[in-house]
Design a protein around this motif. Structure first.
Motif: not given
Length: 50
Positions: A12-17, A31-35, A42-45
């Motif tokens: 859950i990358p957005p939750l981590s960020v 959130l945008l990158l995950t969608f 994941v890479i951005y997180a």
């Protein structure tokens, strides 16, 4: 970086960020990158929560 952060980055990358930086620009980008695709999120997180 804790084990919890690594697990959240993978699943859950957005939750981590959000937990690291709050509700702001970095969260919205994550959130945008995950969608767009799971892997860019994941890479951005990992990049942001290093």
């Amino acid at each position: 970086m804790s084990i919890l952060t690594i697990i959240l980055n993978l699943f859950i990358p957005p939750l981590s960020v959000f937990l690291q930086h709050g509700l702001g620009g970095k969260f919205l980008i994550s959130l945008l990158l995950t969608f767009i695709g799971w892997l860019p999120g994941v890479i951005y997180a990992f990049y942001v929560t290093k």
